[in-house]
Design a protein around this motif. Structure first.
Motif, PDB file in Angstrom:
ATOM      1  N   LEU A 445       0.890  -1.164  -1.017  1.00  0.00           N
ATOM      2  CA  LEU A 445       1.376  -0.555  -2.262  1.00  0.00           C
ATOM      3  C   LEU A 445       0.779   0.812  -2.537  1.00  0.00           C
ATOM      4  O   LEU A 445       1.033   1.391  -3.592  1.00  0.00           O
ATOM      5  CB  LEU A 445       1.084  -1.484  -3.451  1.00  0.00           C
ATOM      6  CG  LEU A 445       1.737  -2.863  -3.427  1.00  0.00           C
ATOM      7  CD1 LEU A 445       1.531  -3.571  -4.759  1.00  0.00           C
ATOM      8  CD2 LEU A 445       3.223  -2.778  -3.109  1.00  0.00           C
ATOM      9  N   SER A 446      -0.009   1.343  -1.607  1.00  0.00           N
ATOM     10  CA  SER A 446      -0.614   2.659  -1.834  1.00  0.00           C
ATOM     11  C   SER A 446       0.439   3.763  -1.881  1.00  0.00           C
ATOM     12  O   SER A 446       0.225   4.815  -2.484  1.00  0.00           O
ATOM     13  CB  SER A 446      -1.646   2.968  -0.744  1.00  0.00           C
ATOM     14  OG  SER A 446      -1.030   2.959   0.537  1.00  0.00           O
ATOM     15  N   ASP A 447       1.568   3.516  -1.247  1.00  0.00           N
ATOM     16  CA  ASP A 447       2.666   4.487  -1.264  1.00  0.00           C
ATOM     17  C   ASP A 447       3.956   3.733  -1.552  1.00  0.00           C
ATOM     18  O   ASP A 447       4.425   2.949  -0.730  1.00  0.00           O
ATOM     19  CB  ASP A 447       2.753   5.220   0.081  1.00  0.00           C
ATOM     20  CG  ASP A 447       3.844   6.282   0.095  1.00  0.00           C
ATOM     21  OD1 ASP A 447       4.477   6.501  -0.956  1.00  0.00           O
ATOM     22  OD2 ASP A 447       4.053   6.899   1.156  1.00  0.00           O
ATOM     23  N   LEU A 448       4.520   3.956  -2.724  1.00  0.00           N
ATOM     24  CA  LEU A 448       5.718   3.225  -3.148  1.00  0.00           C
ATOM     25  C   LEU A 448       7.017   3.935  -2.789  1.00  0.00           C
ATOM     26  O   LEU A 448       8.102   3.425  -3.094  1.00  0.00           O
ATOM     27  CB  LEU A 448       5.683   2.995  -4.664  1.00  0.00           C
ATOM     28  CG  LEU A 448       4.504   2.169  -5.201  1.00  0.00           C
ATOM     29  CD1 LEU A 448       4.561   2.113  -6.730  1.00  0.00           C
ATOM     30  CD2 LEU A 448       4.512   0.763  -4.626  1.00  0.00           C
ATOM     31  N   THR A 449       6.912   5.101  -2.139  1.00  0.00           N
ATOM     32  CA  THR A 449       8.119   5.897  -1.897  1.00  0.00           C
ATOM     33  C   THR A 449       9.114   5.190  -0.984  1.00  0.00           C
ATOM     34  O   THR A 449      10.304   5.451  -1.049  1.00  0.00           O
ATOM     35  CB  THR A 449       7.758   7.263  -1.291  1.00  0.00           C
ATOM     36  OG1 THR A 449       6.968   7.063  -0.108  1.00  0.00           O
ATOM     37  CG2 THR A 449       6.973   8.102  -2.272  1.00  0.00           C
ATOM     38  N   GLY A 450       8.636   4.292  -0.134  1.00  0.00           N
ATOM     39  CA  GLY A 450       9.545   3.609   0.770  1.00  0.00           C
ATOM     40  C   GLY A 450      10.147   2.345   0.198  1.00  0.00           C
ATOM     41  O   GLY A 450      10.931   1.670   0.875  1.00  0.00           O
ATOM     42  N   LEU A 451       9.795   2.016  -1.048  1.00  0.00           N
ATOM     43  CA  LEU A 451      10.277   0.785  -1.666  1.00  0.00           C
ATOM     44  C   LEU A 451      11.326   1.093  -2.724  1.00  0.00           C
ATOM     45  O   LEU A 451      11.120   1.956  -3.568  1.00  0.00           O
ATOM     46  CB  LEU A 451       9.114   0.019  -2.301  1.00  0.00           C
ATOM     47  CG  LEU A 451       7.945  -0.347  -1.380  1.00  0.00           C
ATOM     48  CD1 LEU A 451       6.863  -1.071  -2.170  1.00  0.00           C
ATOM     49  CD2 LEU A 451       8.422  -1.212  -0.216  1.00  0.00           C
ATOM     50  N   ASP A 452      12.432   0.366  -2.672  1.00  0.00           N
ATOM     51  CA  ASP A 452      13.455   0.573  -3.696  1.00  0.00           C
ATOM     52  C   ASP A 452      13.146  -0.284  -4.919  1.00  0.00           C
ATOM     53  O   ASP A 452      12.241  -1.123  -4.914  1.00  0.00           O
ATOM     54  CB  ASP A 452      14.855   0.287  -3.156  1.00  0.00           C
ATOM     55  CG  ASP A 452      15.012  -1.141  -2.628  1.00  0.00           C
ATOM     56  OD1 ASP A 452      14.210  -2.021  -3.003  1.00  0.00           O
ATOM     57  OD2 ASP A 452      15.947  -1.381  -1.839  1.00  0.00           O
ATOM     58  N   LEU A 453      13.907  -0.079  -5.978  1.00  0.00           N
ATOM     59  CA  LEU A 453      13.657  -0.765  -7.241  1.00  0.00           C
ATOM     60  C   LEU A 453      13.774  -2.278  -7.081  1.00  0.00           C
ATOM     61  O   LEU A 453      12.976  -3.032  -7.654  1.00  0.00           O
ATOM     62  CB  LEU A 453      14.650  -0.265  -8.301  1.00  0.00           C
ATOM     63  CG  LEU A 453      14.555  -0.908  -9.693  1.00  0.00           C
ATOM     64  CD1 LEU A 453      13.173  -0.711 -10.290  1.00  0.00           C
ATOM     65  CD2 LEU A 453      15.633  -0.314 -10.604  1.00  0.00           C
ATOM     66  N   ARG A 454      14.719  -2.710  -6.312  1.00  0.00           N
ATOM     67  CA  ARG A 454      14.910  -4.154  -6.121  1.00  0.00           C
ATOM     68  C   ARG A 454      13.691  -4.778  -5.452  1.00  0.00           C
ATOM     69  O   ARG A 454      13.204  -5.835  -5.889  1.00  0.00           O
ATOM     70  CB  ARG A 454      16.168  -4.405  -5.283  1.00  0.00           C
ATOM     71  CG  ARG A 454      16.445  -5.872  -5.020  1.00  0.00           C
ATOM     72  CD  ARG A 454      17.778  -6.056  -4.325  1.00  0.00           C
ATOM     73  NE  ARG A 454      18.092  -7.453  -4.116  1.00  0.00           N
ATOM     74  CZ  ARG A 454      19.273  -7.904  -3.724  1.00  0.00           C
ATOM     75  NH1 ARG A 454      20.264  -7.048  -3.525  1.00  0.00           N
ATOM     76  NH2 ARG A 454      19.477  -9.188  -3.545  1.00  0.00           N
ATOM     77  N   THR A 455      13.185  -4.153  -4.398  1.00  0.00           N
ATOM     78  CA  THR A 455      12.023  -4.692  -3.690  1.00  0.00           C
ATOM     79  C   THR A 455      10.789  -4.697  -4.582  1.00  0.00           C
ATOM     80  O   THR A 455      10.046  -5.682  -4.625  1.00  0.00           O
ATOM     81  CB  THR A 455      11.747  -3.871  -2.423  1.00  0.00           C
ATOM     82  OG1 THR A 455      12.904  -3.891  -1.575  1.00  0.00           O
ATOM     83  CG2 THR A 455      10.558  -4.437  -1.649  1.00  0.00           C
ATOM     84  N   MET A 456      10.567  -3.608  -5.311  1.00  0.00           N
ATOM     85  CA  MET A 456       9.413  -3.555  -6.208  1.00  0.00           C
ATOM     86  C   MET A 456       9.503  -4.652  -7.269  1.00  0.00           C
ATOM     87  O   MET A 456       8.484  -5.257  -7.638  1.00  0.00           O
ATOM     88  CB  MET A 456       9.316  -2.169  -6.859  1.00  0.00           C
ATOM     89  CG  MET A 456       8.906  -1.061  -5.906  1.00  0.00           C
ATOM     90  SD  MET A 456       8.579   0.518  -6.730  1.00  0.00           S
ATOM     91  CE  MET A 456      10.234   0.975  -7.249  1.00  0.00           C
ATOM     92  N   SER A 457      10.714  -4.910  -7.747  1.00  0.00           N
ATOM     93  CA  SER A 457      10.901  -5.949  -8.765  1.00  0.00           C
ATOM     94  C   SER A 457      10.641  -7.339  -8.202  1.00  0.00           C
ATOM     95  O   SER A 457      10.235  -8.244  -8.939  1.00  0.00           O
ATOM     96  CB  SER A 457      12.317  -5.865  -9.336  1.00  0.00           C
ATOM     97  OG  SER A 457      12.544  -4.621  -9.963  1.00  0.00           O
TER      98      SER A 457
END
Length: 589
Positions: A445-457
């Motif tokens: 989680l140090s870099d969230l740029t590769g994660l879309d909103l659905r995955t983060m949720s």
């Protein structure tokens, strides 16, 4: 004649030499090279004299540090994307401190090269500052002589010299360029440390293996989910069509925890609230209890069928199911649940997958935290589960990657493994396992740029266990041999009984807010009071600006809308006629 020719040729040579020297002198006077050393970072700039009394920098720079250089000129410029159009950055000026250099370019772009400390091999941070209209900035980057890239990926490159190895981590890396993005403007160049064999104890000593870093990761994840939800809602025409129930739930839970509960509900699109994507999962926020309650009943039946199937096949996959620990806790007196919890220890080998080991540790931790003695059935396999996850971890440049059969696990599975270590470490007091879990999560989680909103949720509920605004099962107590539990977002629900077997249900939720809950395990009653007033069942109860209910006898379920006139709302269920008040049947549905 010959001497004349020689003298003439010599004269021409002298003339040419004078001209060349003059050009050189003129060039030397017009261009002044600026060389600086900022600690161990070498900087080269070129100052051009345009007019008497005024100076400006040429569009040329070089920043060199520990085998890597960032350099640009008019032939190989630093570029940026302005509203989708690629442009050449023009260097205007610079600023410096004892440990940093900031280059100022056209269109408000600033690039800062900063050392984190004064040590010889201190990490170098490359930070961008540019307006929203600038989508990205591309900085020409290449190794110095004696160094070369040995491993280059889209976000990380390894630079090796004869005696040193370094790592460059950035939002994006292209051939000979480091790219900073509008939503990720940081890059890091630091000493590369690779550990061949993984050790939990060694991982626990790494800086990222801390609870504070973990909390920072959670805070960043939460704020990014909220900001992305709002940004996409306002700017993405396909947002509503692509919106998932999980995204809505995580967003609403985070906002509720921030004290912005009503704002969250008001910013979820009506087309979602009234649409077909909703299930019982989101009912605590938006209601629709009567329609969604059968889905919850079916889910509980599915859990039971999964348990029976797992017993029959001796499969530990069931431990991976969402909310399975809560199902085990609610039904801990069920013989089938006892059998499934004892099943892993009965297997002749402990050849668990990473996901199975993760699930077993998380179930054990959840049951132990709830004070359930049933957790002890899993004790014989806890150490093999820890070893399975540990053997699947690789420490690479101060970060952990989780892989199985030489294939990196998806981020959600890896984060689940990290959470399993955190929860197990906390519940058992094994601090190094807990810290190792923090490092696993922080690595992903140090870099969230590769994660879309659905995955983060989807990641949010895996890691956050103390936000009661997230819909959850709550086992309350046993009443007449039946477990009473709720699907809710209430802070807590407590039940007490008096000598007449009247049930007093105390629901804790913020004053003035409204939520919905399904209370299961409730036998038919003859009378109900809310706000100390008798209430009658009404199929339209959700549309009124008040609390209300409907009772489903088939599932022994009380479907309740709770509009809190006080933080603790008391719902009274009467089973004996204790007053002259008229009886109110709750069995009409």
């Amino acid at each position: 004649m010959r001497n004349h020719i020689v003298r003439k040729s010599f004269g021409l040579f002298v003339l040419y030499a004078v001209i060349i020297v003059g050009i050189f002198v003129i060039q030397f006077r017009s261009d002044s090279i600026i060389r600086k050393t900022i600690h161990s970072m070498r900087v080269t700039l070129v100052e051009a004299e345009n007019k008497p009394g005024s100076t400006a920098l040429k569009n040329q720079f070089q920043v060199a540090y520990n085998g890597l250089q960032f350099l640009a000129d008019d032939n190989n410029p630093m570029e940026y994307s302005l509203n989708g159009t690629t442009k050449k950055a023009v260097l205007k000026s610079f600023e410096e401190t004892d440990l940093s250099l900031t280059l100022l370019f056209s269109d408000g772009i600033k690039i800062t090269f900063a050392l984190t400390d004064e040590s010889e091999k201190a990490p170098l941070m490359i930070t961008g500052e540019f307006p929203e209209k600038v989508n990205l900035v591309s900085i020409p980057t290449k190794p110095l002589s004696g160094f070369s890239f040995t491993d280059r990926k889209t976000k990380q490159a390894i630079l090796e010299g004869r005696n040193s190895t370094y790592s460059l981590v950035a939002p994006h890396l292209e051939n000979n360029a480091l790219v900073l993005l509008q939503n990720s403007k940081f890059a890091r160049y630091s000493t590369y440390v690779k550990q061949a064999e993984f050790s939990i104890d060694a991982a626990a000593e790494i800086a990222g293996a801390s609870k504070q870093e973990f909390q920072n990761s959670i805070d960043s994840l939460s704020s990014t989910i909220v900001s992305e939800f709002i940004r996409q809602r306002e700017s993405d025409v396909a947002f509503t069509a692509n919106l998932t129930e999980q995204t809505v739930i995580s967003y609403a839970a985070i906002m509720g925890n921030l004290g912005r509960y009503n704002e969250a509900l008001n910013t979820v699109p009506d087309t979602f609230i009234k649409g077909s994507k909703r299930t019982y999962l989101s009912t605590p926020f938006f209601g629709g209890l009567a329609k969604a309650a059968p889905g919850l009943q079916i889910q509980m039946e599915n859990y039971r069928n999964m348990v029976l199937q797992a017993i029959s096949s001796s499969s530990c996959d069931i431990f991976e199911a969402p909310f399975i620990a809560e199902y085990f806790l609610i039904n801990e007196k069920d013989q089938a649940v006892a059998k499934i919890l004892a099943m892993p220890a009965s297997l002749t080998n402990n050849n668990f997958t990473v996901s199975q080991a993760t699930g077993i540790l998380r179930v054990y931790s959840a049951l132990t935290l709830a004070g359930s003695e049933s957790a002890q059935a899993l004790s014989p396999v806890l150490e093999p589960c820890v070893k399975k996850i540990s053997d699947s971890c690789k420490l690479d440049n101060q970060k952990i990657h989780v892989a199985e059969n030489d294939i990196n696990l998806p981020v959600i599975q890896a984060v689940e493994a990290g959470d399993a270590f955190i929860q197990y470490g906390i519940i058992t007091g094994m601090q190094n396992i807990e810290k190792c879990g923090y490092l696993i999560v922080n690595s992903y989680l140090s870099d969230l740029t590769g994660l879309d909103l659905r995955t983060m949720s989807e990641i949010y509920p895996i890691l956050v266990h103390n936000n009661t605004f997230y819909p959850h099962f709550a086992k309350i107590r046993m009443v007449d041999g039946i477990p009473v539990w709720a699907w809710t977002i209430a802070r807590s629900i407590n039940i007490t009984l008096d000598e007449n077997k009247t049930i007093y249900t105390d629901i804790d939720f913020p004053l003035g807010l409204t939520h919905y809950l399904i209370l299961s395990g409730i036998n038919p009653f003859i009378r109900i009071q809310i706000y100390n007033m008798d209430f009658r069942t009404d199929p339209q109860f959700e549309i009124y600006n008040s609390s209300g209910y409907v009772y489903r006898a088939a599932m022994k379920g009380l479907l309740l809308k709770s509009r809190h006139k006080s933080q603790h709302e008391i719902i009274k269920l009467y089973y004996r006629d204790t007053s002259s008040a008229p009886e109110v049947t709750g069995t009409t549905e």
